[in-house]
Design an enzyme around this catalytic site. Structure first.
Site, PDB file in Angstrom:
ATOM      1  N   HIS B 219       0.826  -1.206   0.000  1.00  0.00           N
ATOM      2  CA  HIS B 219       0.000   0.000   0.000  1.00  0.00           C
ATOM      3  C   HIS B 219       0.861   1.259   0.000  1.00  0.00           C
ATOM      4  O   HIS B 219       0.676   2.170  -0.809  1.00  0.00           O
ATOM      5  CB  HIS B 219      -0.930  -0.030   1.216  1.00  0.00           C
ATOM      6  CG  HIS B 219      -1.784   1.188   1.340  1.00  0.00           C
ATOM      7  ND1 HIS B 219      -1.474   2.227   2.193  1.00  0.00           N
ATOM      8  CD2 HIS B 219      -2.912   1.547   0.687  1.00  0.00           C
ATOM      9  CE1 HIS B 219      -2.406   3.157   2.080  1.00  0.00           C
ATOM     10  NE2 HIS B 219      -3.291   2.763   1.175  1.00  0.00           N
ATOM     11  N   ARG B 327      -9.813   5.731  -8.838  1.00  0.00           N
ATOM     12  CA  ARG B 327     -10.292   4.794  -7.810  1.00  0.00           C
ATOM     13  C   ARG B 327     -11.238   5.510  -6.871  1.00  0.00           C
ATOM     14  O   ARG B 327     -10.822   6.390  -6.124  1.00  0.00           O
ATOM     15  CB  ARG B 327      -9.100   4.223  -7.035  1.00  0.00           C
ATOM     16  CG  ARG B 327      -8.315   3.190  -7.828  1.00  0.00           C
ATOM     17  CD  ARG B 327      -6.923   3.042  -7.266  1.00  0.00           C
ATOM     18  NE  ARG B 327      -6.166   4.273  -7.499  1.00  0.00           N
ATOM     19  CZ  ARG B 327      -4.866   4.324  -7.768  1.00  0.00           C
ATOM     20  NH1 ARG B 327      -4.163   3.226  -7.830  1.00  0.00           N
ATOM     21  NH2 ARG B 327      -4.268   5.477  -7.972  1.00  0.00           N
ATOM     22  N   ARG B 383     -13.469   3.813 -11.911  1.00  0.00           N
ATOM     23  CA  ARG B 383     -13.707   2.426 -11.499  1.00  0.00           C
ATOM     24  C   ARG B 383     -14.700   2.391 -10.347  1.00  0.00           C
ATOM     25  O   ARG B 383     -14.557   3.131  -9.382  1.00  0.00           O
ATOM     26  CB  ARG B 383     -12.392   1.782 -11.053  1.00  0.00           C
ATOM     27  CG  ARG B 383     -12.556   0.340 -10.615  1.00  0.00           C
ATOM     28  CD  ARG B 383     -11.238  -0.304 -10.274  1.00  0.00           C
ATOM     29  NE  ARG B 383     -10.683   0.216  -9.030  1.00  0.00           N
ATOM     30  CZ  ARG B 383      -9.514  -0.159  -8.526  1.00  0.00           C
ATOM     31  NH1 ARG B 383      -8.751  -1.023  -9.167  1.00  0.00           N
ATOM     32  NH2 ARG B 383      -9.078   0.353  -7.397  1.00  0.00           N
ATOM     33  N   GLU B 510      -8.604  -8.415 -15.139  1.00  0.00           N
ATOM     34  CA  GLU B 510      -7.581  -8.534 -14.101  1.00  0.00           C
ATOM     35  C   GLU B 510      -7.542  -9.899 -13.437  1.00  0.00           C
ATOM     36  O   GLU B 510      -6.821 -10.100 -12.468  1.00  0.00           O
ATOM     37  CB  GLU B 510      -7.749  -7.432 -13.053  1.00  0.00           C
ATOM     38  CG  GLU B 510      -9.155  -7.296 -12.510  1.00  0.00           C
ATOM     39  CD  GLU B 510      -9.326  -6.099 -11.567  1.00  0.00           C
ATOM     40  OE1 GLU B 510      -8.360  -5.671 -10.934  1.00  0.00           O
ATOM     41  OE2 GLU B 510     -10.472  -5.600 -11.465  1.00  0.00           O
ATOM     42  N   GLY B 531      -5.904  -4.715 -15.718  1.00  0.00           N
ATOM     43  CA  GLY B 531      -5.382  -4.459 -14.368  1.00  0.00           C
ATOM     44  C   GLY B 531      -4.246  -5.439 -14.167  1.00  0.00           C
ATOM     45  O   GLY B 531      -4.422  -6.509 -13.603  1.00  0.00           O
ATOM     46  N   THR B 532      -3.084  -5.070 -14.651  1.00  0.00           N
ATOM     47  CA  THR B 532      -1.988  -6.050 -14.694  1.00  0.00           C
ATOM     48  C   THR B 532      -1.403  -6.340 -13.321  1.00  0.00           C
ATOM     49  O   THR B 532      -0.734  -7.355 -13.151  1.00  0.00           O
ATOM     50  CB  THR B 532      -0.883  -5.581 -15.657  1.00  0.00           C
ATOM     51  OG1 THR B 532      -0.544  -4.227 -15.346  1.00  0.00           O
ATOM     52  CG2 THR B 532      -1.348  -5.675 -17.091  1.00  0.00           C
ATOM     53  N   ASP B 534      -3.233  -7.049 -10.533  1.00  0.00           N
ATOM     54  CA  ASP B 534      -3.998  -8.193 -10.053  1.00  0.00           C
ATOM     55  C   ASP B 534      -3.842  -9.386 -10.982  1.00  0.00           C
ATOM     56  O   ASP B 534      -3.832 -10.526 -10.530  1.00  0.00           O
ATOM     57  CB  ASP B 534      -5.481  -7.816  -9.897  1.00  0.00           C
ATOM     58  CG  ASP B 534      -5.706  -7.052  -8.604  1.00  0.00           C
ATOM     59  OD1 ASP B 534      -4.702  -6.765  -7.923  1.00  0.00           O
ATOM     60  OD2 ASP B 534      -6.857  -6.741  -8.285  1.00  0.00           O
ATOM     61  N   CYS B 596      -3.987  -0.253 -16.905  1.00  0.00           N
ATOM     62  CA  CYS B 596      -4.009   0.744 -15.834  1.00  0.00           C
ATOM     63  C   CYS B 596      -3.317   0.231 -14.576  1.00  0.00           C
ATOM     64  O   CYS B 596      -3.472   0.779 -13.507  1.00  0.00           O
ATOM     65  CB  CYS B 596      -5.435   1.188 -15.524  1.00  0.00           C
ATOM     66  SG  CYS B 596      -6.483  -0.121 -14.894  1.00  0.00           S
TER      67      CYS B 596
END
Lengths: 636, 636
Positions: B219, B327, B383, B510, B531-532, B534, B596
């Site tokens: 994070h 997001r 999203r 993803e 979503g590469t 995930d 993304c």
């Protein structure tokens, strides 16, 4: 259903041309003299049996009509080549047939009838195989609740039907109590919020398992199915009291020691003890016969997932042709060993870890010796350590204190080390070969135990057929790292024992990446075993522990039309398997291919496995008969 | 390096043909009169500048030799078409060249030199583009530690280089304190065990972030990179005291308020305040020029991942052509809103949930209004809610009590509800569209906020270009479920506002399953965004939060030759993308395709995205210039 006249020489009845409960080749039905059809069904008057010499039977009271009925029964079966459910009436001693249709029957009956009809030359063997639903085979070997008891039973609530068959027993809320009472031969139902590997010892002694949480692929469900044990999970109406002495089952409070009955077939939980019945398995000749025919048709071999010699014995009785998955970690969940294992995990230095590993070696070697001996001459695929370390460390203050003492560390330090092993997403963390690569000495110890046992058996002129399986491989490099350790350990052992041994080294294909690396891995591997549980988890991004919160809604809204953990998702997971198989075979034509996920016992998935060219499926012992039939049906 | 004679009219020197620090087109070097080359390097005597009118300079002391050197400098550059690093000696006033080679330079200098050389007609524009490493562009816009300070700095330890550039500040151990001091304009370094979305407000005000745990995609790392903020993670030498007032940095105890300096480029942590420098970004004309040339070559559009209007402004300055990922969940992490959001999550009944959602609507609408207004005329991909609920519920006793009071429930009940939301593998649990399908009202509220804001802007004659993105889709059914809600909500809003709006509906790809469903989904979708992050997690079975325990070993042993979270794994993840693209395009030729994930800012991945036919990449604002250059290089 109003039919038939009243008066002397009159009557109506319903009957099956064979016994729908056990399949015996004799009339099974009831009739009422001087009655119309609806009276038979309504149950106002007690109907009489049709056959038998006793007073009141049709055979006794109206022998001519009975004789006619017998003739018609044979005629109908000859025509339809199936057991019939008929309705008839008798008017002035004359028999009138009102209706005939294929009759419903139990699993055991279906098998008996089909095999009998082959003997009677009514149908061919392949038709018998085609006619039996694999679920009927499963049903035929399980316990069920007696019909009469079921009718008057009081339902406490419903969960998910996770483990097959029914079970009745006294409620206990911890594994220790389950073991204590179970050892005394008492029937217990182990009731837990959820189960973990540490509950295994208690689960083994429980007749049935009930949990508040978890889905059809939760720990409790997986273990229960493996043992053919009744299990209901995800019973959210359950609230266990903090003192573990009672629980609310919905609105009803049940105390420890009170009886309940589970129906693993539909997830029902009933108050009190209900009567159960079971077909005798070993002596059930029709099943043995049917499966022996199936064996001649099928191309797929059927192995079993078994972690203990007991599992192996059970699976052999069911006709398993080897062990496709032996999970070594379950061997650690025994009081003495788990302590040693925990010390190994928490050891600060390599030397200390090595010492504790050495302590585990004799246990593991003995386990493998027993398993390989039981399975002598058949292949046994042993998976190296797979679960993340913290699964072994779900412990309380007492255990922490004891570990701190033996490891000569402060309690705080032990807690810190345990804490450091926690993972956000254990499913995607340090497990499988990632452990063996981080700690090569663990792989070494396990291989020494496996091959040491095999070499010993070889010396005793036995024929151990070991296959060592590296889990969670994604790349060739991971596989080779572990393969080198295996080969080096073998060389050392072989010299020491002055004995050679041929064995296989392969890998589990259980993450999408492995499917894309399959070509280069295959060049270096003897076999692939698809771990379709984990492959489904990663392909869908579904954690089997967590899908309970949205799966029911998904199935209800039609967003999922089937549960991909039950049947292989052919378009996604299957497409990945296909990529792996094509690339694998191209690079290694002698590559052996199997599946060892839960899907190995699912008929639809078995059909798919047959289609895409696998060589074997492996499933829990109780699913072996199912798989044998399904594999034959896949060919037919 | 012994060269040159001693005596009058003699000397030796080393020089760059241009300034290696800022790229200015002037001699940059030193010489020593009466000295041999090694004296210059050894630093025993202080060398003199080469250029300049001051006493001691070569230009002043030996004007003829200087003139010759100037001529040779030009000759060399004309020949090599590159800035040179030269060594020379002067013997009896005669200049001898000893060596010449391409000179090392800073990122900013590289850009200035390349663009100058185009103006000087030494090289062509495409050569200038090819010559700059994308990392040099990144370096040119970041803070660095001044060389002299770095030399004498005391290293406290090293972690993983997670966020770019250097930062210096006073240590604080909680987000609140960071915010408090940051608001007063103080430089703070936020030091945490790990960060969570609730630390966001403090992270925003911190100059740098340091954590004990987590990897390059934790994070803290993700947030820091998004903001171009210095960040070091996985500094396992860190032990924060329980009172949050001090911590051990390795063996050194650092109290709150003491200064430390982070180097995000290599993960170093230094004692005390070190001097930093930064190239002026906005006024750095050579970069603007270089990127404007790059824009003419590249085929890929470059968008940004931005969650706030401030992010958008920053990204626009860097040349972003839209928002590829907004997001929505970050918008909830504000004191007032998070309370409302928690109440919504924990509401027992739908009516209560609806009420709390209504409360959130105006906030979200205002957010989207600002973002769409800032990005007017450019596409903005929003999203829908993605993270699992429990990410919003990492709260203490006080918050529980307050929630219990407002929701009129017991504290025990609140804790039970929170507990029920915990997941074993949150990454694979109820998140993404699984939330919106479980709670359609959440999707409704979000769509009302997004499209409501867009309709308002449309009325104001603005040009909002909204793209609504459904996350974590695996099947057509999931996508259609959410698409229907979006369309229905639009219809209602459009009527109410008496205003039409064209907008797009698409999905994130993803999870592997989505790649195999891509064909049928594409028929119903306007765009796919890969979503590469995930997709890498699920393809490899790697949790980015947990790989820290084995990744270092994997990289060290060569089991991984690159970090798949940094560059797209072309053979696995890339193969899945390729399947999705091929099937997607076949079924919908106008399908827009982008990426993304974090990979959108990685040059190697951008090259791959260009190859497999994507239309755009989206990356954090600070990576936009990097992506613009890399996209041009991919074409060249």
């Amino acid at each position: 259903m109003v039919f038939g006249n009243l008066g002397k020489g009159c009557g109506t009845g319903v009957a099956f041309t064979r016994n729908p409960s056990n399949g015996e080749n004799s009339f099974f039905g009831e009739w009422l003299p001087n009655a119309q059809g609806e009276d038979v069904v309504a149950g106002i008057r007690t109907p009489q049996k049709i056959s038998g010499p006793q007073k009141g039977s049709l055979q006794k009271e109206m022998p001519k009509a009975y004789k006619d009925l017998e003739k018609i029964r044979k005629k109908l079966e000859k025509h339809f080549k199936e057991m019939q459910d008929i309705e008839f009436t008798i008017e002035n001693d004359k028999l009138w047939m009102l209706q005939t249709r294929t009759g419903k029957r139990s699993g055991a009956a279906a098998i008996k009838i089909a095999t009998d009809m082959v003997a009677e030359r009514l149908i061919k063997k392949d038709e018998a195989i085609r006619r039996i639903e694999p679920s009927q085979v499963y049903e035929s070997i399980l316990k069920n609740i007696v019909e009469e008891d079921l009718k008057k039973a009081v339902l406490l609530g419903k969960g998910l039907p996770a483990g097959p068959g029914a079970a009745t027993g006294q409620v206990v809320f911890c594994a220790e109590k389950a073991e204590e009472l179970g050892k005394k031969g008492k029937d217990v139902i182990l009731v837990r919020r959820e189960t973990s590997p540490e509950d295994i010892h208690g689960m083994r002694y429980a007749s049935g398992i009930l949990t508040e949480r978890g889905g059809l692929t939760s720990h409790a469900a997986l273990v229960a199915r493996g043992w053919g044990k009744s299990c209901v999970v995800g019973f959210y109406g359950l609230k266990i009291a903090e003192n573990n002495k009672s629980a609310f089952f919905g609105k009803k409070r049940i105390k420890e020691g009170e009886w309940v009955t589970l129906n693993g077939a539909d997830g029902s939980i009933f108050e009190k003890k209900l009567e159960l019945f079971q077909q005798p398995i070993k002596d059930f000749e029709p099943l043995r016969l049917l499966l022996s025919w199936a064996d001649r048709y099928r191309k797929l071999h059927v192995r079993t997932n078994a972690d203990t010699p007991e599992d192996c014995v059970q699976a052999l009785q069911f006709g398993a042709q080897g062990v496709g998955l032996c999970r070594t970690e379950h061997m650690f969940f025994n009081e003495k060993r788990i302590l040693q294992f925990r010390k190994m995990i928490l050891a600060g230095k390599r030397e200390a870890r090595l010492k504790h590993l050495r302590g585990l070696l004799p246990y593991q070697r003995k386990d493998f010796y027993k398993i390989l001996n039981t399975m002598d001459g058949l292949p046994v695929t042993v998976r190296l350590l797979d679960p993340p370390f913290h699964e072994f460390l779900d412990i309380g203050e007492k255990e922490v204190a004891s570990l701190a003492k033996t490891l000569k560390e402060t309690k705080k330090e032990i807690i810190r080390r345990i804490d450091q092993l926690q993972e956000v997403n254990p499913m995607l963390g340090r497990r499988g070969c990632r452990l063996g690569i981080s700690y090569p000495e663990i792989t070494e110890m396990q291989v020494e135990a496996i091959l040491g046992a095999a070499l010993e058996l070889k010396k005793e002129k036995k024929n151990p057929r070991v296959e060592i399986m590296v889990p969670l491989v994604g790349s060739l490099e991971e596989f080779l790292h572990q393969k080198n350790i295996i080969i080096n350990t073998y060389e050392k052992l072989s010299k020491k024992h002055k004995q050679k041994l041929s064995y296989k080294i392969g890998t589990m294909i259980e993450i999408p990446k492995a499917c894309f690396s399959a070509g280069i891995i295959a060049k270096n591997a003897d076999f692939f075993s698809f771990g379709t549980n984990d492959l489904t988890q990663t392909t869908f991004g579904f954690s089997r522990d967590d899908v309970g919160s949205f799966f029911p809604g998904y199935l209800e809204k039609g967003i999922l039309t089937f549960d991909p953990f039950e049947s292989i998702d052919e378009k996604g997971v299957g497409a990945l398997m296909d990529i792996a198989i094509k690339n694998g075979k191209k690079n290694n034509p002698t590559l052996s291919l199997g599946v060892c996920g839960e899907h190995g016992g699912d008929p639809k998935s078995i059909n798919f496995c047959n289609e895409i060219g696998l060589h074997y499926v492996s499933c829990s012992p109780f699913r072996v008969p199912v798989a044998r039939l399904a594999a034959a049906q896949a060919v037919l």
